[in-house]
Design a protein around this motif. Sequence first.
Motif, PDB file in Angstrom:
ATOM      1  N   GLU A 115       0.837  -1.204   0.000  1.00  0.00           N
ATOM      2  CA  GLU A 115       0.000   0.000   0.000  1.00  0.00           C
ATOM      3  C   GLU A 115       0.875   1.258   0.000  1.00  0.00           C
ATOM      4  O   GLU A 115       0.534   2.254  -0.640  1.00  0.00           O
ATOM      5  N   MET A 116       2.010   1.223   0.694  1.00  0.00           N
ATOM      6  CA  MET A 116       2.932   2.361   0.702  1.00  0.00           C
ATOM      7  C   MET A 116       3.478   2.610  -0.706  1.00  0.00           C
ATOM      8  O   MET A 116       3.532   3.749  -1.164  1.00  0.00           O
ATOM      9  N   ARG A 117       3.860   1.532  -1.390  1.00  0.00           N
ATOM     10  CA  ARG A 117       4.374   1.680  -2.767  1.00  0.00           C
ATOM     11  C   ARG A 117       3.315   2.253  -3.702  1.00  0.00           C
ATOM     12  O   ARG A 117       3.608   3.072  -4.560  1.00  0.00           O
ATOM     13  N   LEU A 118       2.089   1.826  -3.535  1.00  0.00           N
ATOM     14  CA  LEU A 118       1.017   2.250  -4.440  1.00  0.00           C
ATOM     15  C   LEU A 118       0.427   3.619  -4.101  1.00  0.00           C
ATOM     16  O   LEU A 118       0.045   4.369  -4.996  1.00  0.00           O
ATOM     17  N   TYR A 119       0.315   3.940  -2.804  1.00  0.00           N
ATOM     18  CA  TYR A 119      -0.435   5.131  -2.401  1.00  0.00           C
ATOM     19  C   TYR A 119       0.366   6.164  -1.607  1.00  0.00           C
ATOM     20  O   TYR A 119      -0.159   7.224  -1.296  1.00  0.00           O
ATOM     21  N   GLY A 120       1.615   5.866  -1.240  1.00  0.00           N
ATOM     22  CA  GLY A 120       2.449   6.844  -0.552  1.00  0.00           C
ATOM     23  C   GLY A 120       2.119   7.062   0.907  1.00  0.00           C
ATOM     24  O   GLY A 120       2.447   8.100   1.468  1.00  0.00           O
ATOM     25  N   ILE A 121       1.482   6.076   1.534  1.00  0.00           N
ATOM     26  CA  ILE A 121       1.182   6.156   2.964  1.00  0.00           C
ATOM     27  C   ILE A 121       2.232   5.312   3.689  1.00  0.00           C
ATOM     28  O   ILE A 121       2.408   4.136   3.346  1.00  0.00           O
ATOM     29  N   PRO A 122       2.938   5.868   4.666  1.00  0.00           N
ATOM     30  CA  PRO A 122       3.979   5.091   5.342  1.00  0.00           C
ATOM     31  C   PRO A 122       3.439   3.768   5.891  1.00  0.00           C
ATOM     32  O   PRO A 122       2.408   3.744   6.567  1.00  0.00           O
ATOM     33  N   ALA A 123       4.141   2.687   5.598  1.00  0.00           N
ATOM     34  CA  ALA A 123       3.727   1.369   6.095  1.00  0.00           C
ATOM     35  C   ALA A 123       3.696   1.350   7.621  1.00  0.00           C
ATOM     36  O   ALA A 123       2.833   0.707   8.221  1.00  0.00           O
ATOM     37  N   SER A 124       4.611   2.099   8.237  1.00  0.00           N
ATOM     38  CA  SER A 124       4.646   2.142   9.703  1.00  0.00           C
ATOM     39  C   SER A 124       3.363   2.757  10.257  1.00  0.00           C
ATOM     40  O   SER A 124       2.824   2.290  11.271  1.00  0.00           O
ATOM     41  N   SER A 178      -6.301   2.904   2.350  1.00  0.00           N
ATOM     42  CA  SER A 178      -5.508   3.739   1.428  1.00  0.00           C
ATOM     43  C   SER A 178      -6.417   4.637   0.594  1.00  0.00           C
ATOM     44  O   SER A 178      -6.145   5.828   0.438  1.00  0.00           O
ATOM     45  N   LEU A 179      -7.480   4.063   0.069  1.00  0.00           N
ATOM     46  CA  LEU A 179      -8.414   4.850  -0.755  1.00  0.00           C
ATOM     47  C   LEU A 179      -9.133   5.903   0.091  1.00  0.00           C
ATOM     48  O   LEU A 179      -9.397   7.004  -0.389  1.00  0.00           O
ATOM     49  N   PHE A 180      -9.426   5.559   1.326  1.00  0.00           N
ATOM     50  CA  PHE A 180     -10.086   6.486   2.246  1.00  0.00           C
ATOM     51  C   PHE A 180      -9.218   7.728   2.459  1.00  0.00           C
ATOM     52  O   PHE A 180      -9.695   8.851   2.382  1.00  0.00           O
ATOM     53  N   LEU A 181      -7.917   7.527   2.710  1.00  0.00           N
ATOM     54  CA  LEU A 181      -7.020   8.661   2.953  1.00  0.00           C
ATOM     55  C   LEU A 181      -6.714   9.453   1.686  1.00  0.00           C
ATOM     56  O   LEU A 181      -6.673  10.679   1.709  1.00  0.00           O
ATOM     57  N   THR A 182      -6.505   8.752   0.575  1.00  0.00           N
ATOM     58  CA  THR A 182      -6.143   9.461  -0.665  1.00  0.00           C
ATOM     59  C   THR A 182      -7.353  10.118  -1.328  1.00  0.00           C
ATOM     60  O   THR A 182      -7.183  11.074  -2.080  1.00  0.00           O
ATOM     61  N   GLY A 183      -8.542   9.628  -1.041  1.00  0.00           N
ATOM     62  CA  GLY A 183      -9.727  10.131  -1.723  1.00  0.00           C
ATOM     63  C   GLY A 183     -10.470  11.254  -1.030  1.00  0.00           C
ATOM     64  O   GLY A 183     -11.457  11.759  -1.552  1.00  0.00           O
ATOM     65  N   ARG A 184     -10.017  11.670   0.136  1.00  0.00           N
ATOM     66  CA  ARG A 184     -10.713  12.729   0.876  1.00  0.00           C
ATOM     67  C   ARG A 184      -9.801  13.943   1.015  1.00  0.00           C
ATOM     68  O   ARG A 184      -8.664  13.830   1.464  1.00  0.00           O
ATOM     69  N   SER A 185     -10.342  15.072   0.659  1.00  0.00           N
ATOM     70  CA  SER A 185      -9.537  16.299   0.622  1.00  0.00           C
ATOM     71  C   SER A 185      -8.975  16.682   1.989  1.00  0.00           C
ATOM     72  O   SER A 185      -7.902  17.266   2.074  1.00  0.00           O
ATOM     73  N   ARG A 186      -9.670  16.324   3.055  1.00  0.00           N
ATOM     74  CA  ARG A 186      -9.177  16.725   4.379  1.00  0.00           C
ATOM     75  C   ARG A 186      -7.864  16.040   4.756  1.00  0.00           C
ATOM     76  O   ARG A 186      -7.171  16.484   5.668  1.00  0.00           O
ATOM     77  N   TYR A 187      -7.494  14.967   4.048  1.00  0.00           N
ATOM     78  CA  TYR A 187      -6.237  14.270   4.332  1.00  0.00           C
ATOM     79  C   TYR A 187      -5.110  14.629   3.368  1.00  0.00           C
ATOM     80  O   TYR A 187      -4.016  14.076   3.459  1.00  0.00           O
ATOM     81  N   GLN A 188      -5.353  15.561   2.453  1.00  0.00           N
ATOM     82  CA  GLN A 188      -4.349  15.868   1.427  1.00  0.00           C
ATOM     83  C   GLN A 188      -3.058  16.449   1.996  1.00  0.00           C
ATOM     84  O   GLN A 188      -1.981  16.264   1.437  1.00  0.00           O
ATOM     85  N   LYS A 189      -3.138  17.130   3.131  1.00  0.00           N
ATOM     86  CA  LYS A 189      -1.936  17.694   3.738  1.00  0.00           C
ATOM     87  C   LYS A 189      -0.948  16.595   4.147  1.00  0.00           C
ATOM     88  O   LYS A 189       0.265  16.807   4.172  1.00  0.00           O
ATOM     89  N   LEU A 190      -1.469  15.410   4.446  1.00  0.00           N
ATOM     90  CA  LEU A 190      -0.618  14.277   4.801  1.00  0.00           C
ATOM     91  C   LEU A 190       0.398  13.979   3.702  1.00  0.00           C
ATOM     92  O   LEU A 190       1.556  13.666   3.975  1.00  0.00           O
ATOM     93  N   PHE A 191      -0.033  14.070   2.467  1.00  0.00           N
ATOM     94  CA  PHE A 191       0.792  13.656   1.340  1.00  0.00           C
ATOM     95  C   PHE A 191       1.844  14.698   0.958  1.00  0.00           C
ATOM     96  O   PHE A 191       2.629  14.475   0.042  1.00  0.00           O
ATOM     97  N   GLN A 192       1.855  15.818   1.678  1.00  0.00           N
ATOM     98  CA  GLN A 192       2.934  16.798   1.524  1.00  0.00           C
ATOM     99  C   GLN A 192       4.045  16.536   2.535  1.00  0.00           C
ATOM    100  O   GLN A 192       5.106  17.133   2.466  1.00  0.00           O
TER     101      GLN A 192
END
Length: 198
Positions: free
Chosen positions: A83-92, A154-168
């Motif tokens: 999921e980290m490789r595909l969506y950029g969310i730390p596995a930890s 993964s889809l929940f975090l990447t698909g909601r605008s309120r979590y977009q700051k995470l990916f910065q």
Amino acid sequence: MKKIIWLLVVSMFVFSCGSSKKTSSKRVKGSTKTERVVKDTRTKPNSPKETPKETVVIEKTPERVPTSTDDYIAIFAPIAQEEMRLYGIPASITLAQGILESASGKGRLAVEANNHFGIKCHEWTGARIYHDDDASQECFRKYNDAKYSYRDHSLFLTGRSRYQKLFQLNIHDYQSWAKELRAAGYATDRRYPEKLIS
């Protein structure tokens, strides 16, 4: 004697013309799933030039309930890493949330619904389970397999605008990810970041 030889040749021919299916089973290293591959080498009567086809049937084996947090990590780390490789969310972070939300895979939602992240129904149209959380008998998503819970997370975090700051944030800065998850409203517990970090 000629009749016996003739009978043997005919019976060998009859038995060799039967269906020729080969079945093999293999267990993927570190996996709780068994995969059965069925190779069908028969050709259809109407198309003698058709090449043999291979059909893969994945048989689901009973889910293994982790006996400890280390066991949980051993089972689900490969899924979190993918999921980290595909969506950029730390596995930890994904594993820490899974451990915390599912009581290391032993909580009711994880055991009965394969829901490792406490994701509620919202606009969900799939199977459901009702469980007391912030309110009595709230609706939670139910999955056929835990890996779908990880993908939905993964889809929940990447698909909601309120979590977009995470990916910065830096993917290796799990502490900032933990704090931003709480700030974005993932959990109501004020100590959520500290729990994830620990």
